[in-house]
Design a protein around this motif. Sequence first.
Motif, PDB file in Angstrom:
ATOM      1  N   THR A 198       0.833  -1.214   0.000  1.00 20.24           N
ATOM      2  CA  THR A 198       0.000   0.000   0.000  1.00 20.24           C
ATOM      3  C   THR A 198       0.860   1.254   0.000  1.00 20.24           C
ATOM      4  O   THR A 198       0.632   2.188  -0.781  1.00 20.24           O
ATOM      5  N   ILE A 199       1.869   1.277   0.867  1.00 21.50           N
ATOM      6  CA  ILE A 199       2.754   2.448   0.960  1.00 21.50           C
ATOM      7  C   ILE A 199       3.532   2.632  -0.342  1.00 21.50           C
ATOM      8  O   ILE A 199       3.656   3.750  -0.856  1.00 21.50           O
ATOM      9  N   SER A 200       4.047   1.533  -0.881  1.00 23.00           N
ATOM     10  CA  SER A 200       4.821   1.606  -2.130  1.00 23.00           C
ATOM     11  C   SER A 200       3.966   2.118  -3.279  1.00 23.00           C
ATOM     12  O   SER A 200       4.418   2.949  -4.078  1.00 23.00           O
ATOM     13  N   MET A 201       2.740   1.627  -3.363  1.00 17.03           N
ATOM     14  CA  MET A 201       1.838   2.074  -4.422  1.00 17.03           C
ATOM     15  C   MET A 201       1.556   3.571  -4.300  1.00 17.03           C
ATOM     16  O   MET A 201       1.617   4.313  -5.288  1.00 17.03           O
ATOM     17  N   ALA A 202       1.239   4.020  -3.089  1.00 17.33           N
ATOM     18  CA  ALA A 202       0.905   5.429  -2.872  1.00 17.33           C
ATOM     19  C   ALA A 202       2.083   6.338  -3.221  1.00 17.33           C
ATOM     20  O   ALA A 202       1.904   7.389  -3.857  1.00 17.33           O
ATOM     21  N   PHE A 249       4.733   5.546  -5.206  1.00 15.61           N
ATOM     22  CA  PHE A 249       5.066   5.431  -6.633  1.00 15.61           C
ATOM     23  C   PHE A 249       4.118   6.249  -7.495  1.00 15.61           C
ATOM     24  O   PHE A 249       4.540   6.856  -8.491  1.00 15.61           O
ATOM     25  N   MET A 250       2.848   6.272  -7.134  1.00 19.28           N
ATOM     26  CA  MET A 250       1.865   6.958  -7.953  1.00 19.28           C
ATOM     27  C   MET A 250       1.961   8.477  -7.858  1.00 19.28           C
ATOM     28  O   MET A 250       1.405   9.184  -8.706  1.00 19.28           O
ATOM     29  N   LEU A 251       2.666   9.001  -6.863  1.00 19.37           N
ATOM     30  CA  LEU A 251       2.862  10.456  -6.787  1.00 19.37           C
ATOM     31  C   LEU A 251       3.657  10.966  -7.988  1.00 19.37           C
ATOM     32  O   LEU A 251       3.159  11.822  -8.739  1.00 19.37           O
ATOM     33  N   PRO A 252       4.903  10.500  -8.204  1.00 22.70           N
ATOM     34  CA  PRO A 252       5.624  10.987  -9.390  1.00 22.70           C
ATOM     35  C   PRO A 252       4.983  10.541 -10.694  1.00 22.70           C
ATOM     36  O   PRO A 252       5.050  11.263 -11.703  1.00 22.70           O
ATOM     37  N   ALA A 253       4.355   9.370 -10.697  1.00 21.77           N
ATOM     38  CA  ALA A 253       3.695   8.900 -11.925  1.00 21.77           C
ATOM     39  C   ALA A 253       2.571   9.849 -12.320  1.00 21.77           C
ATOM     40  O   ALA A 253       2.437  10.224 -13.502  1.00 21.77           O
ATOM     41  N   ASN A 254       1.760  10.243 -11.350  1.00 24.47           N
ATOM     42  CA  ASN A 254       0.672  11.182 -11.633  1.00 24.47           C
ATOM     43  C   ASN A 254       1.198  12.581 -11.933  1.00 24.47           C
ATOM     44  O   ASN A 254       0.601  13.311 -12.730  1.00 24.47           O
ATOM     45  N   TYR A 255       2.294  12.949 -11.305  1.00 25.21           N
ATOM     46  CA  TYR A 255       2.897  14.258 -11.575  1.00 25.21           C
ATOM     47  C   TYR A 255       3.339  14.345 -13.039  1.00 25.21           C
ATOM     48  O   TYR A 255       3.058  15.333 -13.733  1.00 25.21           O
ATOM     49  N   LEU A 256       4.023  13.294 -13.510  1.00 24.42           N
ATOM     50  CA  LEU A 256       4.452  13.268 -14.909  1.00 24.42           C
ATOM     51  C   LEU A 256       3.249  13.279 -15.847  1.00 24.42           C
ATOM     52  O   LEU A 256       3.270  13.942 -16.892  1.00 24.42           O
ATOM     53  N   LEU A 257       2.216  12.557 -15.462  1.00 21.81           N
ATOM     54  CA  LEU A 257       1.003  12.522 -16.279  1.00 21.81           C
ATOM     55  C   LEU A 257       0.387  13.916 -16.392  1.00 21.81           C
ATOM     56  O   LEU A 257      -0.016  14.342 -17.482  1.00 21.81           O
ATOM     57  N   LEU A 258       0.327  14.641 -15.278  1.00 18.04           N
ATOM     58  CA  LEU A 258      -0.267  15.973 -15.281  1.00 18.04           C
ATOM     59  C   LEU A 258       0.588  16.976 -16.049  1.00 18.04           C
ATOM     60  O   LEU A 258       0.074  17.984 -16.543  1.00 18.04           O
ATOM     61  N   ARG A 259       1.894  16.693 -16.146  1.00 19.35           N
ATOM     62  CA  ARG A 259       2.756  17.568 -16.937  1.00 19.35           C
ATOM     63  C   ARG A 259       2.594  17.305 -18.437  1.00 19.35           C
ATOM     64  O   ARG A 259       2.754  18.213 -19.258  1.00 19.35           O
ATOM     65  N   VAL A 260       2.285  16.058 -18.783  1.00 18.37           N
ATOM     66  CA  VAL A 260       2.184  15.680 -20.194  1.00 18.37           C
ATOM     67  C   VAL A 260       0.785  15.946 -20.759  1.00 18.37           C
ATOM     68  O   VAL A 260       0.637  16.333 -21.922  1.00 18.37           O
ATOM     69  N   LEU A 261      -0.243  15.769 -19.939  1.00 16.27           N
ATOM     70  CA  LEU A 261      -1.622  15.888 -20.414  1.00 16.27           C
ATOM     71  C   LEU A 261      -1.944  17.207 -21.111  1.00 16.27           C
ATOM     72  O   LEU A 261      -2.647  17.206 -22.127  1.00 16.27           O
ATOM     73  N   PRO A 262      -1.472  18.361 -20.595  1.00 11.66           N
ATOM     74  CA  PRO A 262      -1.800  19.620 -21.284  1.00 11.66           C
ATOM     75  C   PRO A 262      -1.308  19.670 -22.728  1.00 11.66           C
ATOM     76  O   PRO A 262      -1.885  20.384 -23.555  1.00 11.66           O
ATOM     77  N   PHE A 263      -0.234  18.927 -23.054  1.00 11.56           N
ATOM     78  CA  PHE A 263       0.249  18.898 -24.439  1.00 11.56           C
ATOM     79  C   PHE A 263      -0.649  18.027 -25.313  1.00 11.56           C
ATOM     80  O   PHE A 263      -0.780  18.264 -26.514  1.00 11.56           O
ATOM     81  N   ILE A 264      -1.249  17.003 -24.696  1.00 10.77           N
ATOM     82  CA  ILE A 264      -2.151  16.125 -25.432  1.00 10.77           C
ATOM     83  C   ILE A 264      -3.539  16.745 -25.546  1.00 10.77           C
ATOM     84  O   ILE A 264      -4.181  16.683 -26.592  1.00 10.77           O
ATOM     85  N   LEU A 265      -3.971  17.346 -24.421  1.00 15.15           N
ATOM     86  CA  LEU A 265      -5.284  17.996 -24.369  1.00 15.15           C
ATOM     87  C   LEU A 265      -5.071  19.463 -23.994  1.00 15.15           C
ATOM     88  O   LEU A 265      -5.078  19.824 -22.812  1.00 15.15           O
ATOM     89  N   PRO A 266      -4.829  20.349 -24.973  1.00 12.13           N
ATOM     90  CA  PRO A 266      -4.523  21.760 -24.694  1.00 12.13           C
ATOM     91  C   PRO A 266      -5.572  22.451 -23.827  1.00 12.13           C
ATOM     92  O   PRO A 266      -5.235  23.334 -23.031  1.00 12.13           O
ATOM     93  N   GLN A 267      -6.824  22.066 -23.974  1.00 13.43           N
ATOM     94  CA  GLN A 267      -7.872  22.714 -23.197  1.00 13.43           C
ATOM     95  C   GLN A 267      -7.713  22.447 -21.704  1.00 13.43           C
ATOM     96  O   GLN A 267      -8.146  23.238 -20.869  1.00 13.43           O
ATOM     97  N   LEU A 268      -7.075  21.324 -21.375  1.00 13.06           N
ATOM     98  CA  LEU A 268      -6.852  20.999 -19.966  1.00 13.06           C
ATOM     99  C   LEU A 268      -5.812  21.922 -19.345  1.00 13.06           C
ATOM    100  O   LEU A 268      -5.900  22.287 -18.170  1.00 13.06           O
ATOM    101  N   GLY A 269      -4.821  22.319 -20.147  1.00 13.67           N
ATOM    102  CA  GLY A 269      -3.771  23.195 -19.642  1.00 13.67           C
ATOM    103  C   GLY A 269      -4.282  24.554 -19.218  1.00 13.67           C
ATOM    104  O   GLY A 269      -3.660  25.239 -18.395  1.00 13.67           O
TER     105      GLY A 269
END
Length: 209
Positions: A139-143, A145-165
């Motif tokens: 549980t701790i490892s998942m929580a 690990f998903m912090l930087p994973a979601n951070y990278l996702l949120l940095r990339v998403l605006p380039f894929i979906l400009p309206q989200l940015g």
Amino acid sequence: MEPKIDAFERNETSIVSPSLSGGILKLRTLIIVSLFSSLSLLLMYTIEFPLIPAFPVLKYDPGDIPALIAGFSINTSAGIYVLLLKNFLYLLSGKGLTTLAIGPLMNLAAGSIMVFVSTKIYFLKPCKKYAIAGLVAGTISMALFMLPANYLLLRVLPFILPQLGKVLSMDRALIFLFTGTLPFNILKGAITSVFTFFLYKKISNFIKK
């Protein structure tokens, strides 16, 4: 009267009968993984609800429970195969494609981390204490690990979906990560762990017969 053996206690031959040949054992494992993948997908479809009212987009489903049970009953690979097949079937259904397959990929990543860590610790010394320690560490490892994973996702998403940015600034993204994603994954792991622990004790004998 034979002494009652705890479901988490096991030895090298406790998965299935030692009389089974290698081919039958592989077939049995394949059948179990297929059945648990289908059950996992069914749970994913039928039970889904938000854990944190402020972030209704973060929804819990118990689809990782069958994967953990398979991992504890057979091995780590079996648990991860359940997750892979479940998310593949989910994509084939067309639902996962509506989010550019991001949802299934993140689900696979989170579930795989939990299954991997939980089962690896459990198999160091298969018993109840190590199962609990594995689930907590998973549980701790998942929580984490998903912090930087979601951070990278949120940095990339605006380039894929400009309206989200336009609506998702980095300040809002960080607030979402630490007040939404982090507590969500901790709660998700805790709920999944509790159900896995008690359900495994109920059905493990069926899997091992």
